[in-house]
Design a protein around this motif. Structure first.
Motif, PDB file in Angstrom:
ATOM      1  N   ILE A 167       0.858  -1.187   0.000  1.00 30.06           N
ATOM      2  CA  ILE A 167       0.000   0.000   0.000  1.00 30.06           C
ATOM      3  C   ILE A 167       0.896   1.240   0.000  1.00 30.06           C
ATOM      4  O   ILE A 167       1.864   1.326   0.761  1.00 30.06           O
ATOM      5  CB  ILE A 167      -0.959  -0.019   1.214  1.00 30.06           C
ATOM      6  CG1 ILE A 167      -1.971  -1.166   1.018  1.00 30.06           C
ATOM      7  CG2 ILE A 167      -1.662   1.331   1.370  1.00 30.06           C
ATOM      8  CD1 ILE A 167      -2.875  -1.399   2.195  1.00 30.06           C
ATOM      9  N   ARG A 168       0.548   2.122  -0.906  1.00 31.04           N
ATOM     10  CA  ARG A 168       1.356   3.339  -1.024  1.00 31.04           C
ATOM     11  C   ARG A 168       0.796   4.416  -0.085  1.00 31.04           C
ATOM     12  O   ARG A 168      -0.413   4.536   0.088  1.00 31.04           O
ATOM     13  CB  ARG A 168       1.317   3.835  -2.474  1.00 31.04           C
ATOM     14  CG  ARG A 168       2.209   4.992  -2.764  1.00 31.04           C
ATOM     15  CD  ARG A 168       2.289   5.263  -4.252  1.00 31.04           C
ATOM     16  NE  ARG A 168       3.114   4.292  -4.961  1.00 31.04           N
ATOM     17  CZ  ARG A 168       4.450   4.267  -4.911  1.00 31.04           C
ATOM     18  NH1 ARG A 168       5.111   5.134  -4.165  1.00 31.04           N
ATOM     19  NH2 ARG A 168       5.123   3.375  -5.600  1.00 31.04           N
ATOM     20  N   ALA A 169       1.737   5.176   0.515  1.00 34.01           N
ATOM     21  CA  ALA A 169       1.300   6.237   1.428  1.00 34.01           C
ATOM     22  C   ALA A 169       2.173   7.473   1.188  1.00 34.01           C
ATOM     23  O   ALA A 169       3.326   7.357   0.769  1.00 34.01           O
ATOM     24  CB  ALA A 169       1.427   5.780   2.871  1.00 34.01           C
ATOM     25  N   ASP A 170       1.577   8.619   1.441  1.00 36.63           N
ATOM     26  CA  ASP A 170       2.361   9.861   1.384  1.00 36.63           C
ATOM     27  C   ASP A 170       2.766  10.209   2.802  1.00 36.63           C
ATOM     28  O   ASP A 170       1.936  10.244   3.710  1.00 36.63           O
ATOM     29  CB  ASP A 170       1.521  10.992   0.777  1.00 36.63           C
ATOM     30  CG  ASP A 170       1.228  10.724  -0.688  1.00 36.63           C
ATOM     31  OD1 ASP A 170       2.172  10.285  -1.389  1.00 36.63           O
ATOM     32  OD2 ASP A 170       0.074  10.910  -1.117  1.00 36.63           O
ATOM     33  N   ILE A 171       4.056  10.429   2.966  1.00 41.91           N
ATOM     34  CA  ILE A 171       4.604  10.705   4.295  1.00 41.91           C
ATOM     35  C   ILE A 171       5.080  12.164   4.316  1.00 41.91           C
ATOM     36  O   ILE A 171       5.765  12.604   3.390  1.00 41.91           O
ATOM     37  CB  ILE A 171       5.825   9.800   4.568  1.00 41.91           C
ATOM     38  CG1 ILE A 171       5.464   8.326   4.374  1.00 41.91           C
ATOM     39  CG2 ILE A 171       6.421  10.072   5.949  1.00 41.91           C
ATOM     40  CD1 ILE A 171       4.727   7.702   5.502  1.00 41.91           C
ATOM     41  N   LYS A 172       4.660  12.846   5.362  1.00 42.93           N
ATOM     42  CA  LYS A 172       5.172  14.225   5.518  1.00 42.93           C
ATOM     43  C   LYS A 172       5.775  14.322   6.908  1.00 42.93           C
ATOM     44  O   LYS A 172       5.121  13.965   7.899  1.00 42.93           O
ATOM     45  CB  LYS A 172       4.027  15.242   5.353  1.00 42.93           C
ATOM     46  CG  LYS A 172       4.539  16.661   5.113  1.00 42.93           C
ATOM     47  CD  LYS A 172       3.412  17.670   5.235  1.00 42.93           C
ATOM     48  CE  LYS A 172       2.713  17.940   3.905  1.00 42.93           C
ATOM     49  NZ  LYS A 172       1.555  18.838   4.099  1.00 42.93           N
ATOM     50  N   SER A 203      -2.970   8.072   3.156  1.00 44.59           N
ATOM     51  CA  SER A 203      -3.009   7.014   2.145  1.00 44.59           C
ATOM     52  C   SER A 203      -4.431   6.758   1.685  1.00 44.59           C
ATOM     53  O   SER A 203      -5.378   6.851   2.466  1.00 44.59           O
ATOM     54  CB  SER A 203      -2.415   5.727   2.721  1.00 44.59           C
ATOM     55  OG  SER A 203      -2.520   4.696   1.778  1.00 44.59           O
ATOM     56  N   ASN A 204      -4.538   6.462   0.392  1.00 48.30           N
ATOM     57  CA  ASN A 204      -5.826   6.039  -0.154  1.00 48.30           C
ATOM     58  C   ASN A 204      -5.601   4.709  -0.858  1.00 48.30           C
ATOM     59  O   ASN A 204      -4.665   4.553  -1.638  1.00 48.30           O
ATOM     60  CB  ASN A 204      -6.351   7.067  -1.154  1.00 48.30           C
ATOM     61  CG  ASN A 204      -6.750   8.349  -0.437  1.00 48.30           C
ATOM     62  OD1 ASN A 204      -7.644   8.347   0.406  1.00 48.30           O
ATOM     63  ND2 ASN A 204      -6.041   9.432  -0.739  1.00 48.30           N
ATOM     64  N   PHE A 205      -6.434   3.764  -0.533  1.00 48.50           N
ATOM     65  CA  PHE A 205      -6.290   2.448  -1.174  1.00 48.50           C
ATOM     66  C   PHE A 205      -7.663   1.795  -1.221  1.00 48.50           C
ATOM     67  O   PHE A 205      -8.656   2.361  -0.738  1.00 48.50           O
ATOM     68  CB  PHE A 205      -5.273   1.574  -0.420  1.00 48.50           C
ATOM     69  CG  PHE A 205      -5.572   1.381   1.042  1.00 48.50           C
ATOM     70  CD1 PHE A 205      -6.265   0.243   1.451  1.00 48.50           C
ATOM     71  CD2 PHE A 205      -5.161   2.309   2.001  1.00 48.50           C
ATOM     72  CE1 PHE A 205      -6.532   0.055   2.792  1.00 48.50           C
ATOM     73  CE2 PHE A 205      -5.427   2.113   3.339  1.00 48.50           C
ATOM     74  CZ  PHE A 205      -6.113   0.992   3.744  1.00 48.50           C
ATOM     75  N   THR A 206      -7.703   0.654  -1.835  1.00 51.01           N
ATOM     76  CA  THR A 206      -8.994  -0.033  -1.945  1.00 51.01           C
ATOM     77  C   THR A 206      -8.903  -1.412  -1.303  1.00 51.01           C
ATOM     78  O   THR A 206      -7.834  -2.003  -1.224  1.00 51.01           O
ATOM     79  CB  THR A 206      -9.431  -0.213  -3.411  1.00 51.01           C
ATOM     80  OG1 THR A 206      -8.435  -0.975  -4.060  1.00 51.01           O
ATOM     81  CG2 THR A 206      -9.610   1.108  -4.109  1.00 51.01           C
TER      82      THR A 206
END
Lengths: 967, 195
Positions: B144-149, B159-162
């Protein structure tokens, strides 16, 4: 031959209409799907393998199977296995097939028998993702979470992230140079070396320039460069020597997860999770390849026939997309008006449509269509032929309207109608600066000069006709070979060749079955191939012609077009299909799938070729055939699959000898040819049983009741009825003779019987001798007895005694005579016997003693000390006692002072003893000594025992061995 | 036994206890320094976009922890904490019939971080997390891909996933097939701070 120079009469400016069409027509015939399980989705393919002997093995969550082109044949794994879900397959250098399971178990197949790998070292407990072998035969096993296990004999070495491995989840392994193993993991690429238990691991992650940490695929490009496939960033190249990356292609990637990569020369196929197959080429980067409904590509496989297989979760799909592509689709109405196909030097495909020529330009998955309408032509007149000259101008031959030349870049066109005796052109061909044109009025050669780049310059022409030597004015095809000989395919006059300014013609006179020649081509060995009307095709090696027709598998003998493909095979186009012939082995194979459903256009010029491909017009559009360079076999590989004895499978690799009653053998065989599995047919022959090859389409044959002997089972398979070049499989075996028919048995039996007979004869001889001797002795004894009894002395004495008795007591005398007569009668009645009981013998002797007592009175005494039971049970040779008693009477002086006492008793249960005291007579009675000798001899024969005789202490004693049984 | 040890050398057990007593505060200190970031109040929401009905629900009870040294993570969510829905009955159906939250009270995603990320300095990254996603008792391996800040020592994960209901053995009854999508869109937002 008259040389003429002519200018093109008029040059027109054409306005070509431009059209753009989408390329979308489904080409389902390019894909043949084989479902692993009849229930869709019930089994998932997780691993595939092409083994060295050509089989495709499939590992799924439901076990292992072997695919033979038609069926998935399950290979049974032991029931005791905890998991039969197979996640990895690999064949090592010893042809062992290694199997990795979902639960971490590792096993291998050897001769189709499964062995579970067991070790005292720890083994994986998570799924096996990949198995490979290094240069020294160690098996490397990648796992989904425990790193790598290296198996060398019985030692297992474990490599994981604590040793420096990029991550414990390993997707793939590849043997690279210096016996290192490259491994792709979740967190980068690791190059592992294992030397003497020492682990040397070099890891590359994003910090070292790796575009994506998740390395799912590693493939070799060459010794230095590897291809890497990623979860996210597509593919890149990695130089293993320098440790550097070539990630120039990463930025163009937009197709998601890479599952597998297959290199195809300079191109590459990339199988993705959701976007089907993406083709990579250095010039074109990425483009989607049409793969029908198959969007998830789990893996690729390439068989020996060059077919590419893709696996989808539960389907194995053979695809010929690489070999045979429908590059320009069109409908049947369009197809009807296509009479010529020309691939030009710029990659465009030219075709015809009534009074128009059409140029297709293919770019990516779309093609542009440029239409040139030929001026001065009505819609009924057809264009028959197209040719591109060295300057890139397109020559257009028409039926009835002569020749046009088109400059496609300028859009100008000129007509050369007036040059020709007849305006109907059959074909145009050429080589270099020579262009040859055949018309219904003969052949024209045009030698191009530099100024002919401009189509309005003058052309130099030479006319040839039947008078010139071609033999006919009707020429269908002209072919200029590698030695610059010009071959003319004539209608009705055979094949002509123009060489050194001289024509030679080959026709029915030279053995050809047809004088109508359609098309000519040349293979890479310099042989000329040509097709005929109704007689198939011929190969001409300069000396003789070899015919290829129905027997060789060509179903349609009207081969309209012949050409040579990019790999040197001869391509034959017929209305019934497209065939290729591998020229050195002369094997024919079909390249148009039956399911295709297109009709091949058999117009003479409707096939064109260049160095890349052969282009063929069909009812569905233009096909491009591109021979795959990976094709290593052109015919089925024959394999003996199974041998059964009384229908029970045997391990035929080790069993080759059968006993006389193991004579019911069955063979299952297979011609492995994935491209056309259902076309394979067989011939078998059992040397020693069949004298001829037996044709069959079955894959099974049974030989019941084989006679003893040596046999070779031979089977071969072919795609056609022609088995001349078929690959053969053999199994030599012998059925032994039954043991009673073997030489050693017969010889030893004869020897034994002979020996036995010999022994029996000897035995008989001996017993005969014995009986002879016995008989002789008996006769002797009787004779002796009789002699003694008729001894005048005995008679004289007996009669004297009798006289005295008559005088004294007549009653006694009668009694005496009675005993005397009894005595003689007994001798006579017993003489035939060998043995009599002691009792009987005693009766005899009592008569004797009665007689003798009368003579000697009580000076002759007989004492016997044997009880009556013993007397009845023991035996004695007849007249023995009689003889001994007589001897005693004969040899001793008997008087009142010296009475003769004869005693008889048993000793030790072994002897009957006869004993008498000795009173030597003053004068010895002459005796033959035969009596005693006779007794000794008879005992020896009858009982094999010695008679003992002692003569001491004034006693003469005879020990007679006891005989307990009558013989 | 106890009596003897008082007068003699301390037993190993006693030694260990002493060591633990002395170093526990230090260990605790180390753990915060060693880089475990966590939250108990992450936000999560899902959407089911079926042709006839749009269902939305959210929760603010997403618990998560990231170990930046080991590059591992775990996220957990109590299923019953979801609120929203189009009706209370729908929420009940969600818990009782589909997610069976009595039987499977939690959804868990735990695993490892794929990318090398510098958590020490402020910045934004895209990162993949690979691990086992357990929903409805069924585990699926997911990346699962996530944006990290990263800002001022706070890690913000977005993160947005299905999630496919079919992947997790959650059957959709035919009667609601037009009202419930198989593909559920999930979004999370969590701010993790050093412990």
């Amino acid at each position: 031959m008259k040389k003429i120079s002519r200018y093109i009469r008029f040059v027109l400016i054409l306005i070509a209409s431009l059209q753009l069409s989408a390329y979308s027509k489904a080409q389902s015939w390019q894909f043949k799907a084989f479902e692993l399980s009849e229930e869709p989705g019930s089994a998932r393919i997780q691993a595939t393998l092409k083994s060295n002997n050509g089989y495709i093995y499939i590992g799924s969550d439901q076990g292992l199977s072997r695919f033979d082109g038609m069926n998935f044949n399950p290979i049974f794994l032991p029931e005791k296995l905890e998991s039969i879900s197979i996640t990895s397959l690999f064949e090592d250098s010893e042809s062992k097939i290694w199997i990795g399971f979902q639960n971490g178990s590792i096993g291998w197949l050897e001769q189709d028998k499964f062995y579970l790998y067991q070790s005292e070292d720890s083994l994986p407990a998570v799924d096996i993702t990949f198995i490979t072998e290094d240069a020294i035969g160690r098996i490397w096993v990648a796992t989904g979470g425990e790193g790598i296990y290296v198996i060398a004999n019985n030692v297992v070495t474990h490599i994981n992230s604590s040793d420096g491995l990029a991550d414990d989840f390993v997707y793939t392994l590849l043997l690279v140079k210096d016996n290192a193993i490259a491994s792709g993991t979740d967190r980068g690429l690791s190059i592992c070396r294992l030397e003497n238990e020492k682990k040397n691991i070099k890891t590359f992650g994003t910090l070292q320039g790796l575009p994506d940490n998740i390395v799912r695929v590693i493939k070799k490009q060459n010794d230095d460069w590897l291809w890497l496939g990623f979860h996210d960033k597509g593919i890149c190249r990695f130089n293993i020597s320098t440790g550097s990356f070539d990630a120039s292609m990463v930025s163009s990637w937009k197709y998601g997860q890479v599952n597998d990569v297959l290199t195809l020369g300079t191109k590459m196929w990339i199988g993705t999770e959701k976007q089907g197959v993406i083709t990579y080429s250095p010039s074109n980067m990425f483009s989607r390849t049409f793969t029908g409904n198959f969007n998830k590509i789990s893996s690729f496989l390439r068989d020996r026939e060059g077919n590419i297989w893709i696996t989808n979760p539960n389907t194995l799909v053979r695809t010929i997309v690489e070999q045979l592509k429908l590059i320009i689709p069109y409908d049947e109405a369009f197809a009807k008006n296509v009479h010529a196909i020309l691939p030009d030097s710029k990659g465009n495909i030219w075709t015809t449509q009534k009074n128009k020529v059409i140029c297709f330009t293919i770019q990516a998955k779309e093609f542009h269509k440029k239409v040139f309408t030929i001026p001065g032509m009505d819609k009924v007149t057809d264009i028959t032929s197209l040719y591109e000259d060295v300057f890139g101008n397109i020559w257009i031959g028409t039926m009835g309207r002569g020749l046009y030349i088109l400059n496609p870049t300028a859009g100008t066109i000129g007509n050369m109608k007036g040059f020709l005796r007849n305006g109907s052109i059959l074909s145009i061909s050429g080589k270099g600066n020579d262009v040859w044109i055949t018309s219904l009025g003969g052949v024209i050669k045009c030698r191009l000069k530099n100024e002919n780049a401009n189509i309005s310059s003058s052309y130099t022409l030479t006319n040839y006709n039947y008078i010139s030597g071609i033999g006919s004015d009707f020429v269908y095809d002209i072919f200029i070979d590698s030695r610059n000989r010009v071959w003319f395919a004539t209608d009705g006059k055979g094949l002509s060749v123009y060489e050194n300014n001289k024509f030679t013609t080959y026709s029915e006179k030279n053995g050809l079955k047809s004088n109508v020649i359609y098309s000519v081509t040349e293979d890479r060995l310099g042989n000329i191939w040509f097709s005929t009307l109704n007689a198939g095709l011929y190969r001409f090696d300069g000396k003789s012609f070899e015919n290829f027709s129905k027997e060789q598998g060509i179903m349609d003998l009207n081969v309209s077009s012949l050409t040579t493909d990019n790999s040197g095979n001869i391509i034959c186009v017929t209305a019934k299909g497209i065939y290729a012939i591998e020229p050195s082995k002369k094997v024919l194979f079909n390249i148009s799938p039956e399911s295709a459903g297109f009709k091949v256009n058999n117009d003479l010029n409707s096939t064109g070729s260049n160095r890349q491909a052969v282009f063929i017009s069909t009812s569905q559009g233009i096909l491009a055939y591109h021979a795959t360079v990976y094709k290593t076999i052109f015919q089925p590989t024959t394999l003996i699959d199974k041998i059964s004895l009384y229908l029970n499978e045997i391990d035929y690799s080790s069993i080759r000898e059968f006993s006389y009653n193991q004579n019911n053998l069955s063979f299952s065989f297979l011609g492995l040819y994935y491209s056309d599995a259902d076309k394979v047919q067989y011939q078998y022959k059992l040397d020693g049983y069949n004298s001829e090859w037996v044709f069959t389409k079955d894959r099974f044959v049974n030989f019941p009741n084989l006679a003893p002997g040596n046999y070779v089972f031979r089977v071969r398979s072919s795609l056609t009825r022609n088995f001349n070049n078929a690959i053969e499989a053999k199994y030599a075996f012998s059925v032994a003779k039954p043991f009673w028919k073997t030489y050693w048995f017969i010889i030893s039996a004869i020897l034994m019987i002979g020996g036995l007979l010999f022994y029996l004869m000897k035995l008989r001889e001996r017993s005969l001798k014995k009986w002879d001797s016995l008989e002789k002795d008996k006769i002797q004894a009787q004779y002796e007895t009789l002699k003694s009894q008729v001894n005048p002395h005995f008679l004289f004495n007996s009669f004297n005694t009798l006289i005295n008795m008559i005088e004294e007591d007549q009653d006694k005398a009668v009694d005496y005579v009675q005993h005397l007569s009894d005595f003689y009668r007994n001798i006579i009645s017993y003489r035939e016997n060998d043995l009599i009981t002691l009792e009987e013998e005693l009766k005899l002797i009592q008569n004797y003693f009665f007689i003798q007592e009368k003579r000697f009175g009580n000076t002759l005494q007989f004492e016997q000390n044997i009880n009556s039971e013993e007397l009845r049970n023991y035996f004695i040779p007849v007249l023995t006692l009689q003889l001994l008693a007589e001897n005693a009477v004969k040899h001793n002086a008997i008087s009142q002072n010296t009475p003769l006492v004869l005693s008889m008793y048993m000793e030790n249960d072994r002897y009957i003893v006869i004993k008498n005291n000795i009173n030597q007579k003053m004068h010895k009675e002459p005796g033959t000594g035969l009596g005693l000798q006779n007794v000794i001899h008879r005992y020896k024969l009858l009982s094999n025992k010695e008679v003992l005789i002692t003569n001491e202490n004034d006693h003469f004693t005879v020990y007679l061995p006891l005989i307990k049984e009558a013989v | 036994m106890g009596g003897n040890t008082l007068n003699n050398e301390p037993t190993p057990m006693v030694k260990l206890t002493w060591i633990l007593v002395c170093f526990l505060p230090l260990l605790h200190l180390l753990s915060s320094e060693s880089g475990i970031y966590s939250t108990n109040t992450g936000a999560i929401q899902f959407r089911s976009e079926a042709p006839l009905e749009l269902i939305r629900a959210s929760s603010k009870e997403l618990k998560g922890a990231i170990d930046i040294k080991k590059k591992t993570f775990v996220f957990r969510l109590r299923i019953r904490s979801f609120e929203g829905f189009n009706s209370p009955l729908q929420r009940e159906h969600f818990n009782e019939n589909y997610l069976e939250s009595n039987k499977f009270p939690e959804a868990i995603f735990s695993g490892k971080l794929i990318e090398e990320i510098d958590f020490k300095n402020d910045g934004s990254f895209s990162m993949r997390a690979k691990g086992k996603l357990s929903v409805h008792g069924i585990e699926q391996e997911r990346i699962i891909r996530a944006d990290i800040k990263i800002k001022n020592g706070v890690i913000e994960v977005r993160s947005n996933f299905t999630i496919l209901l079919s992947d997790h053995n959650i059957p959709i009854p035919k009667v609601v097939s037009e009202k419930l999508a198989n593909e559920i869109k999930v979004g999370i937002l969590a701010e993790l701070v050093a412990r």
